[in-house]
Motif scaffolding. Structure first.
Motif, PDB file in Angstrom:
ATOM      1  N   PHE A  40       0.863  -1.179   0.000  1.00 33.31           N
ATOM      2  CA  PHE A  40       0.000   0.000   0.000  1.00 33.31           C
ATOM      3  C   PHE A  40       0.901   1.230   0.000  1.00 33.31           C
ATOM      4  O   PHE A  40       1.713   1.414   0.911  1.00 33.31           O
ATOM      5  CB  PHE A  40      -0.913   0.020   1.227  1.00 33.31           C
ATOM      6  CG  PHE A  40      -1.799   1.239   1.288  1.00 33.31           C
ATOM      7  CD1 PHE A  40      -3.020   1.247   0.657  1.00 33.31           C
ATOM      8  CD2 PHE A  40      -1.389   2.385   1.964  1.00 33.31           C
ATOM      9  CE1 PHE A  40      -3.838   2.367   0.693  1.00 33.31           C
ATOM     10  CE2 PHE A  40      -2.191   3.511   2.007  1.00 33.31           C
ATOM     11  CZ  PHE A  40      -3.423   3.506   1.370  1.00 33.31           C
ATOM     12  N   ALA A  41       0.775   2.070  -1.010  1.00 29.14           N
ATOM     13  CA  ALA A  41       1.618   3.254  -1.141  1.00 29.14           C
ATOM     14  C   ALA A  41       0.752   4.476  -1.361  1.00 29.14           C
ATOM     15  O   ALA A  41      -0.308   4.410  -1.995  1.00 29.14           O
ATOM     16  CB  ALA A  41       2.609   3.097  -2.298  1.00 29.14           C
ATOM     17  N   ALA A  42       1.211   5.613  -0.820  1.00 26.47           N
ATOM     18  CA  ALA A  42       0.492   6.876  -0.961  1.00 26.47           C
ATOM     19  C   ALA A  42       1.480   7.987  -1.274  1.00 26.47           C
ATOM     20  O   ALA A  42       2.533   8.092  -0.638  1.00 26.47           O
ATOM     21  CB  ALA A  42      -0.272   7.205   0.315  1.00 26.47           C
ATOM     22  N   TYR A  43       1.136   8.800  -2.276  1.00 28.32           N
ATOM     23  CA  TYR A  43       1.942   9.946  -2.694  1.00 28.32           C
ATOM     24  C   TYR A  43       1.080  11.195  -2.533  1.00 28.32           C
ATOM     25  O   TYR A  43      -0.013  11.279  -3.104  1.00 28.32           O
ATOM     26  CB  TYR A  43       2.378   9.822  -4.150  1.00 28.32           C
ATOM     27  CG  TYR A  43       3.116   8.544  -4.475  1.00 28.32           C
ATOM     28  CD1 TYR A  43       4.513   8.511  -4.529  1.00 28.32           C
ATOM     29  CD2 TYR A  43       2.422   7.364  -4.745  1.00 28.32           C
ATOM     30  CE1 TYR A  43       5.196   7.346  -4.833  1.00 28.32           C
ATOM     31  CE2 TYR A  43       3.096   6.189  -5.049  1.00 28.32           C
ATOM     32  CZ  TYR A  43       4.474   6.191  -5.090  1.00 28.32           C
ATOM     33  OH  TYR A  43       5.141   5.024  -5.392  1.00 28.32           O
ATOM     34  N   SER A  44       1.584  12.172  -1.757  1.00 18.57           N
ATOM     35  CA  SER A  44       0.769  13.347  -1.447  1.00 18.57           C
ATOM     36  C   SER A  44       1.589  14.619  -1.562  1.00 18.57           C
ATOM     37  O   SER A  44       2.810  14.624  -1.366  1.00 18.57           O
ATOM     38  CB  SER A  44       0.203  13.252  -0.015  1.00 18.57           C
ATOM     39  OG  SER A  44      -0.542  12.076   0.182  1.00 18.57           O
ATOM     40  N   VAL A  45       0.883  15.703  -1.884  1.00 14.00           N
ATOM     41  CA  VAL A  45       1.434  17.046  -1.766  1.00 14.00           C
ATOM     42  C   VAL A  45       0.662  17.742  -0.653  1.00 14.00           C
ATOM     43  O   VAL A  45      -0.508  17.403  -0.388  1.00 14.00           O
ATOM     44  CB  VAL A  45       1.317  17.832  -3.091  1.00 14.00           C
ATOM     45  CG1 VAL A  45       2.159  17.187  -4.169  1.00 14.00           C
ATOM     46  CG2 VAL A  45      -0.138  17.934  -3.544  1.00 14.00           C
ATOM     47  N   GLU A  46       1.312  18.690   0.016  1.00 10.55           N
ATOM     48  CA  GLU A  46       0.661  19.366   1.125  1.00 10.55           C
ATOM     49  C   GLU A  46       0.921  20.872   1.061  1.00 10.55           C
ATOM     50  O   GLU A  46       1.980  21.319   0.607  1.00 10.55           O
ATOM     51  CB  GLU A  46       1.145  18.798   2.463  1.00 10.55           C
ATOM     52  CG  GLU A  46       2.653  18.788   2.653  1.00 10.55           C
ATOM     53  CD  GLU A  46       3.097  17.973   3.847  1.00 10.55           C
ATOM     54  OE1 GLU A  46       2.582  16.856   4.031  1.00 10.55           O
ATOM     55  OE2 GLU A  46       3.966  18.470   4.606  1.00 10.55           O
ATOM     56  N   ARG A 240      -6.664  10.542  -2.287  1.00 10.62           N
ATOM     57  CA  ARG A 240      -6.368  10.747  -0.863  1.00 10.62           C
ATOM     58  C   ARG A 240      -6.475  12.230  -0.518  1.00 10.62           C
ATOM     59  O   ARG A 240      -5.864  13.081  -1.160  1.00 10.62           O
ATOM     60  CB  ARG A 240      -4.983  10.226  -0.517  1.00 10.62           C
ATOM     61  CG  ARG A 240      -4.452  10.700   0.826  1.00 10.62           C
ATOM     62  CD  ARG A 240      -3.231   9.935   1.288  1.00 10.62           C
ATOM     63  NE  ARG A 240      -3.591   8.619   1.805  1.00 10.62           N
ATOM     64  CZ  ARG A 240      -2.896   7.978   2.743  1.00 10.62           C
ATOM     65  NH1 ARG A 240      -1.805   8.516   3.261  1.00 10.62           N
ATOM     66  NH2 ARG A 240      -3.280   6.789   3.160  1.00 10.62           N
ATOM     67  N   VAL A 241      -7.267  12.536   0.502  1.00 11.93           N
ATOM     68  CA  VAL A 241      -7.362  13.896   1.046  1.00 11.93           C
ATOM     69  C   VAL A 241      -7.150  13.797   2.545  1.00 11.93           C
ATOM     70  O   VAL A 241      -7.450  12.759   3.170  1.00 11.93           O
ATOM     71  CB  VAL A 241      -8.720  14.549   0.733  1.00 11.93           C
ATOM     72  CG1 VAL A 241      -8.895  14.743  -0.759  1.00 11.93           C
ATOM     73  CG2 VAL A 241      -9.871  13.707   1.289  1.00 11.93           C
ATOM     74  N   GLY A 242      -6.620  14.858   3.141  1.00 14.01           N
ATOM     75  CA  GLY A 242      -6.406  14.767   4.572  1.00 14.01           C
ATOM     76  C   GLY A 242      -5.710  15.977   5.165  1.00 14.01           C
ATOM     77  O   GLY A 242      -5.668  17.069   4.569  1.00 14.01           O
ATOM     78  N   GLY A 267      -3.549  13.713  -2.669  1.00  9.70           N
ATOM     79  CA  GLY A 267      -2.672  12.789  -3.379  1.00  9.70           C
ATOM     80  C   GLY A 267      -3.415  11.567  -3.882  1.00  9.70           C
ATOM     81  O   GLY A 267      -4.652  11.553  -3.975  1.00  9.70           O
ATOM     82  N   VAL A 268      -2.647  10.557  -4.215  1.00 10.34           N
ATOM     83  CA  VAL A 268      -3.191   9.288  -4.695  1.00 10.34           C
ATOM     84  C   VAL A 268      -2.600   8.164  -3.859  1.00 10.34           C
ATOM     85  O   VAL A 268      -1.504   8.280  -3.312  1.00 10.34           O
ATOM     86  CB  VAL A 268      -2.880   9.052  -6.191  1.00 10.34           C
ATOM     87  CG1 VAL A 268      -3.578  10.080  -7.055  1.00 10.34           C
ATOM     88  CG2 VAL A 268      -1.376   9.071  -6.445  1.00 10.34           C
ATOM     89  N   SER A 269      -3.336   7.073  -3.762  1.00  2.28           N
ATOM     90  CA  SER A 269      -2.870   5.892  -3.045  1.00  2.28           C
ATOM     91  C   SER A 269      -3.430   4.650  -3.714  1.00  2.28           C
ATOM     92  O   SER A 269      -4.344   4.730  -4.544  1.00  2.28           O
ATOM     93  CB  SER A 269      -3.292   5.938  -1.570  1.00  2.28           C
ATOM     94  OG  SER A 269      -4.708   5.857  -1.456  1.00  2.28           O
ATOM     95  N   GLY A 270      -2.894   3.514  -3.340  1.00  2.90           N
ATOM     96  CA  GLY A 270      -3.385   2.265  -3.898  1.00  2.90           C
ATOM     97  C   GLY A 270      -2.534   1.099  -3.468  1.00  2.90           C
ATOM     98  O   GLY A 270      -1.495   1.266  -2.811  1.00  2.90           O
ATOM     99  N   GLU A 271      -2.990  -0.101  -3.851  1.00  2.00           N
ATOM    100  CA  GLU A 271      -2.277  -1.331  -3.522  1.00  2.00           C
ATOM    101  C   GLU A 271      -1.720  -1.943  -4.800  1.00  2.00           C
ATOM    102  O   GLU A 271      -2.388  -1.963  -5.834  1.00  2.00           O
ATOM    103  CB  GLU A 271      -3.207  -2.318  -2.815  1.00  2.00           C
ATOM    104  CG  GLU A 271      -3.584  -1.878  -1.413  1.00  2.00           C
ATOM    105  CD  GLU A 271      -4.443  -2.911  -0.710  1.00  2.00           C
ATOM    106  OE1 GLU A 271      -4.075  -3.350   0.385  1.00  2.00           O
ATOM    107  OE2 GLU A 271      -5.505  -3.265  -1.269  1.00  2.00           O
TER     108      GLU A 271
END
Length: 292
Positions: A40-46, A240-242, A267-271
């Motif tokens: 499970f990986a997640a890539y985000s900008v903040e 992904r939001v947060g 961002g985006v996430s997924g398996e």
């Protein structure tokens, strides 16, 4: 309880690279008998607000904006995969802040990286997963204030041992599947770099290395990193939001540092699953998710 959590953590820390590099290609068992451990990986900008104080540079508080990039990687461990999971985390943050008069700017660039293991529990419902464990990480960066022409930079570096964990809840927003996850990280001890008040880095360069490394504890080094995210499962890839908040405070050698960030994340996430094309994926294979 603590022994059951940290003894396996220390064992895997010594072999994390070989364990992470190994794959099902090197296992002679039939694929149907092996648990499938998707990544499970997640890539985000903040983006959000930042507040900086560093009395090595100036006693004045600076406020402004914060931007950052964040990466998280979860995977069930090879041993006891249904009970233990690992997390790899990187974050690169940049702050641009101004003094109250608006005539001076202070920058902050910080890179953090940590790896840890957590023991999972499902005490109430299969849709709620709780985890607790430990991690170790490094942090390196610098605050820069061009107004201080003689000594404009304040370097930061630390190695810490942390308490960490997560709470993950699978639910639905109308008909849309959603996974809500809260992830805190709290350093407990470690070592961090800090010069004396007024000590020039040129003096350190010339060989004055006394009193630069300090043992970290909550009395002189406190940091709490909080991440709250919602993964909206629209398909194979999630939106992904947060929220990401970081509170850092240190006080040593009469130098006080505060770095506070509060950000919205997107961002985006997924398996993802690695499959050997010679073996394929059996219908009988057990799928063990890292977060739930």
């Amino acid at each position: 309880m603590i022994t059951r959590i940290f003894i396996p953590l220390l064992t895997v820390l010594l072999s994390v690279l070989p364990a992470g590099a190994a794959d099902s290609d090197n296992d002679s068992r039939p694929l149907a008998d092996q648990p499938i451990r998707p990544v499970f990986a997640a890539y985000s900008v903040e983006y959000g607000s930042g507040r900086l104080t560093d009395t090595y540079l100036t006693p004045i508080k600076y406020t402004g904006w914060h931007v950052g990039l964040d990466y998280q990687r979860y995977q069930a461990m090879r041993f006891a995969p249904e009970e233990w999971t690992m997390r790899l985390h990187f974050n690169l943050g940049l702050d641009k802040t101004d003094n109250p008069a608006g005539n001076a700017t202070m920058w902050d660039l910080m890179l953090t990286a940590d790896w840890g293991m957590m023991r999972k529990f499902r005490p109430f419902t299969p849709d709620l997963t709780l985890a607790i464990g430990g991690s170790t990480g490094i942090e390196a960066g610098c605050l820069y204030n061009a107004r201080n022409s003689n000594n404009p930079a304040s370097a930061k570096a630390a190695w810490t041992v942390n308490l960490t964990g997560f709470a993950s809840w699978r639910t639905k927003l109308w008909r849309l599947p959603v996974t809500l996850t809260y992830q805190p990280t709290l350093p407990v001890t470690g070592v961090f770099f800090a010069p004396d008040y007024g000590e020039l880095y040129y003096e350190i360069y010339l060989g004055d290395h006394k009193g630069l490394a300090h043992a970290a504890w909550w009395g002189n080094y406190f940091k709490l990193d909080n991440q709250l995210s919602a993964d909206l499962h629209f398909g194979d890839t999630n939106l992904r939001v947060g929220y990401h908040g970081s509170i850092f405070s240190s006080k040593v050698n009469d130098v006080v540092t505060h770095i506070f960030n509060h950000s919205f994340t997107l961002g985006v996430s997924g398996e993802w699953i690695s499959v050997n094309p010679r073996k394929g994926l059996s219908d009988k294979a057990r799928m063990i998710n890292a977060l739930y």
